[in-house]
Design a protein around this motif. Structure first.
Motif, PDB file in Angstrom:
ATOM      1  N   GLU A 259       9.035 -22.310  21.399  1.00 45.13           N
ATOM      2  CA  GLU A 259       7.549 -21.754  20.533  1.00 45.13           C
ATOM      3  C   GLU A 259       6.833 -22.353  20.671  1.00 45.13           C
ATOM      4  OE1 GLU A 259      10.997 -21.868  19.539  1.00 45.13           O
ATOM      5  OE2 GLU A 259      11.893 -19.540  19.791  1.00 45.13           O
ATOM      6  N   ALA A 260       7.081 -23.805  20.108  1.00 43.79           N
ATOM      7  CA  ALA A 260       5.996 -24.604  19.283  1.00 43.79           C
ATOM      8  C   ALA A 260       5.277 -24.656  21.212  1.00 43.79           C
ATOM      9  CB  ALA A 260       6.548 -25.649  18.940  1.00 43.79           C
ATOM     10  N   ASP A 446       1.989  -9.479  22.467  1.00 40.22           N
ATOM     11  CA  ASP A 446       3.162  -8.828  21.332  1.00 40.22           C
ATOM     12  C   ASP A 446       3.424  -9.637  19.934  1.00 40.22           C
ATOM     13  OD1 ASP A 446       5.412  -8.026  19.394  1.00 40.22           O
ATOM     14  OD2 ASP A 446       7.165  -8.165  22.166  1.00 40.22           O
ATOM     15  N   ARG A 447       2.495  -8.942  18.807  1.00 36.61           N
ATOM     16  CA  ARG A 447       2.608  -9.685  17.699  1.00 36.61           C
ATOM     17  C   ARG A 447       3.526 -10.153  17.209  1.00 36.61           C
ATOM     18  NH1 ARG A 447      -1.925 -10.292  14.496  1.00 36.61           N
ATOM     19  NH2 ARG A 447      -1.202 -10.505  12.010  1.00 36.61           N
ATOM     20  N   ASP A 448       4.696  -9.174  16.699  1.00 34.91           N
ATOM     21  CA  ASP A 448       5.247  -9.471  16.153  1.00 34.91           C
ATOM     22  C   ASP A 448       6.259 -10.536  16.708  1.00 34.91           C
ATOM     23  OD1 ASP A 448       5.604  -7.334  14.763  1.00 34.91           O
ATOM     24  OD2 ASP A 448       6.303  -5.925  15.254  1.00 34.91           O
ATOM     25  N   THR A 449       6.338 -10.694  17.974  1.00 33.39           N
ATOM     26  CA  THR A 449       7.149 -11.977  18.931  1.00 33.39           C
ATOM     27  C   THR A 449       6.565 -13.401  18.597  1.00 33.39           C
ATOM     28  OG1 THR A 449       7.636 -10.427  20.739  1.00 33.39           O
ATOM     29  CG2 THR A 449       8.473 -12.633  21.075  1.00 33.39           C
ATOM     30  N   ALA A 455       6.605 -18.786  12.902  1.00 31.27           N
ATOM     31  CA  ALA A 455       8.022 -18.714  11.841  1.00 31.27           C
ATOM     32  C   ALA A 455       9.060 -19.314  12.040  1.00 31.27           C
ATOM     33  CB  ALA A 455       8.042 -18.165  11.257  1.00 31.27           C
ATOM     34  N   THR A 456       9.471 -19.486  13.554  1.00 29.50           N
ATOM     35  CA  THR A 456      10.971 -20.251  14.271  1.00 29.50           C
ATOM     36  C   THR A 456      10.678 -21.288  13.471  1.00 29.50           C
ATOM     37  OG1 THR A 456      11.841 -18.161  14.907  1.00 29.50           O
ATOM     38  CG2 THR A 456      12.377 -20.326  14.895  1.00 29.50           C
ATOM     39  N   SER A 457       9.265 -21.766  15.040  1.00 28.62           N
ATOM     40  CA  SER A 457       8.954 -22.992  14.764  1.00 28.62           C
ATOM     41  C   SER A 457       8.389 -23.949  13.092  1.00 28.62           C
ATOM     42  CB  SER A 457       7.964 -22.999  15.452  1.00 28.62           C
ATOM     43  OG  SER A 457       6.562 -24.773  15.435  1.00 28.62           O
ATOM     44  N   HIS A 458       8.204 -23.135  12.703  1.00 26.02           N
ATOM     45  CA  HIS A 458       7.807 -23.996  10.595  1.00 26.02           C
ATOM     46  C   HIS A 458       8.613 -24.411   9.964  1.00 26.02           C
ATOM     47  CE1 HIS A 458       6.033 -24.600   7.284  1.00 26.02           C
ATOM     48  NE2 HIS A 458       6.347 -23.244   6.697  1.00 26.02           N
ATOM     49  N   ASP A 459      10.295 -23.084  10.272  1.00 29.98           N
ATOM     50  CA  ASP A 459      11.808 -23.370  10.017  1.00 29.98           C
ATOM     51  C   ASP A 459      12.357 -24.615  10.157  1.00 29.98           C
ATOM     52  OD1 ASP A 459      11.311 -21.090   8.370  1.00 29.98           O
ATOM     53  OD2 ASP A 459      11.725 -20.159   9.554  1.00 29.98           O
TER      54      ASP A 459
END
Length: 517
Positions: A259-260, A446-449, A455-459
């Motif tokens: 994602e990053a 797709d805003r949600d994706t 958020a996943t990248s941050h976690d």
């Protein structure tokens, strides 16, 4: 051809055989007494002779930790094994056996003489640990290639070599070859290598020898570089800051984060990522330098502890020696008096007095022992306290730096989030000012994706930081606990051995008195 003089059935080493071998080499009086009181400690034996016994396998030697010389020649041994605990061995004779391979010597770093004469070995190998080797005999084996003998050039202290009786020794240039490639060698096949032979060999093999020496120098340099690298890694690991002297932690955060990688393609994110990496590396280097400095402090504290421990032990030994120095001449006089007495009543009185003196000796030695234990407990307690303070301070400093890493990640995340939200709005309005890859542009429809990916990248980033923090703090605390426990366990064992020695000595003296009753 191997020769075995004893034609009985093959046997395995057991305690009975070892006891017998030890007793055979003890002086008659000492052996008699040892058998009576059962006080032979294999850990104290320096020389062991197990030759001509038809031994099939090397085994049961783990207690001989002080052993210096071991003779296992003229047996039926097929494999070199079971020597791992014999770290003080300097002399090993395995001649006249049935060994096919050199192995099992990796713990014998003090070995100076190795005799493998009359076996079935075809390759000289697996001897790297024997850095102190001075004499090596592998005569009457199956070594076929002279080049294989060059393996022994790594042993700089080698002064005696025997290869006679191997196929390689039948080469017409054998003697000159060995003399050229082993210029420090003094004896070949139990004969002195004269200077004339060495000079002729040097001339004959000059060019070839120079090439070999150049290759060896390159290999040595590569080996030293590798060893230095390993030593450096070990130091960093011992300091609990391995892989923190650079961008390893940062790269581990990005590595498994697809994602990053996608978000980095968004205009404005790459410079933020570079700044984030630079700041993370600075914090990691700060922690790395702190870790090395703290490791040095711990090593200094450990050295001080051992010095204090040694001083206490020296004081104890002096006091115990003074007690014995005062007691032993008096006890000897009392024994001489007993030898002169013939009156049974007087004899009983004198023996009773001697027993009282022995009891007093035991009490005096035990009092000094208890004093030693108390002093060592104080030394260990102080060391434990000092080391705990160091560990706690280091852990707190590390946790503070990791907290700063998390703050950096939070700041980076918020700034990237602003860019991502702005990009989502521009894509929705079709107002992008800069070109971005089509697949990234499609993702931003797709805003949600996108927000989930952010958020996943941050976690994931925070998880990497937290895991490294947990690893450091857990390991450094576990190290301290294991260190103190190891010291306490060792001291407890030594205390029990000293007490046992006191009782054995007093019991031995009491048994002497029984001879007069």
């Amino acid at each position: 051809m191997n020769v075995h003089w004893n034609k009985s059935e093959p046997i395995l080493i057991d305690d009975e055989i070892l006891q017998e071998a030890v007793m055979e080499k003890l002086p008659l009086g000492q052996a008699s007494h040892a058998a009576k009181v059962e006080q032979i400690h294999f850990s104290e034996i320096l020389n062991l002779h197990l030759e001509y016994r038809n031994i099939l396998r090397i085994d049961h030697l783990w207690e001989f930790t002080s052993l210096s010389r071991l003779n296992l020649n003229n047996n039926l041994i097929e494999k070199i094994e079971g020597l791992d605990r014999l770290v003080n061995l300097t002399w090993l004779n395995l001649s006249f056996n049935s060994i096919k391979k050199i192995e099992g010597l990796e713990y014998l770093q003090k070995l100076e003489l190795l005799n493998l004469t009359n076996n079935r070995i075809s390759v000289i190998e697996n001897m790297d640990a024997l850095e102190k080797l001075t004499h090596f005999s592998i005569a009457n084996n199956h070594v076929g290639q002279l080049d294989n003998v060059l393996y022994l050039r790594k042993f700089k202290n080698l002064s005696g070599l025997s290869l006679l009786g191997n196929p390689a020794s039948k080469d017409s240039d054998y003697k000159f070859f060995i003399a050229a490639y082993f210029p420090r060698l003094m004896f070949l096949d139990y004969r002195l290598l004269d200077e004339k032979t060495k000079n002729e060999a040097s001339i004959k093999y000059h060019y070839v020898f120079e090439e070999v020496r150049h290759e060896e120098l390159q290999m040595q340099q590569a080996h030293e570089a590798e060893q230095n690298q390993k030593a450096e890694i070990n130091l960093h690991t011992d300091a609990f800051v391995e892989s923190l002297n650079g961008s390893s932690l940062f790269k581990s955060m990005i590595k498994d984060d697809p994602e990053a990688q996608t978000i980095q393609c968004v205009p404005g994110v790459a410079p933020l990522l570079q700044t984030f990496e630079h700041q993370m590396v600075e914090l990691c280097m700060q922690l790395f330098d702190t870790g090395l400095a703290e490791h040095k402090r711990r090593e200094t504290e450990l050295s001080s502890f051992f010095s204090a421990q040694a001083k206490v032990m020296t004081d104890y030994q002096e006091k115990a020696s003074q007690i014995l120095a005062k007691f032993e001449p008096q006890h000897k006089e009392r024994i001489m008096e007993l030898q002169q007495l013939s009156d049974p009543d007087m004899l009983r009185v004198k023996i009773s007095h001697c027993n009282d003196e022995l009891s007093q000796l035991c009490k005096s030695l035990m009092a000094v022992e208890f004093q030693l234990v108390s002093q060592l407990e104080d030394v260990i307690k102080k060391f434990d306290s000092n080391m705990s303070d160091m560990i706690n301070n280091f852990s707190e400093t590390a946790q503070g730096i990791f907290a700063q890493c998390r703050d950096l990640e939070d700041d980076y995340h918020q700034k990237v989030k602003e860019i991502v939200v702005g990009t989502l709005e521009n894509v929705a309005k079709d107002e992008l000012e800069e070109d971005i890859p089509e697949d990234v542009k499609m993702l931003f429809t797709d805003r949600d994706t996108v927000m989930d990916a952010l958020a996943t990248s941050h976690d994931n980033h925070l998880l990497k930081i937290n895991d490294r923090e947990t690893q450091l703090v857990t390991r450094v605390n576990a190290w301290k606990v294991a260190l103190i426990k190891g010291i306490e366990d060792k001291e407890l064992k030594q205390n029990r051995m000293r007490i046992s020695d006191i009782h054995r000595y007093v019991d031995y003296l009491k048994e002497q008195l029984e001879d007069f009753q």
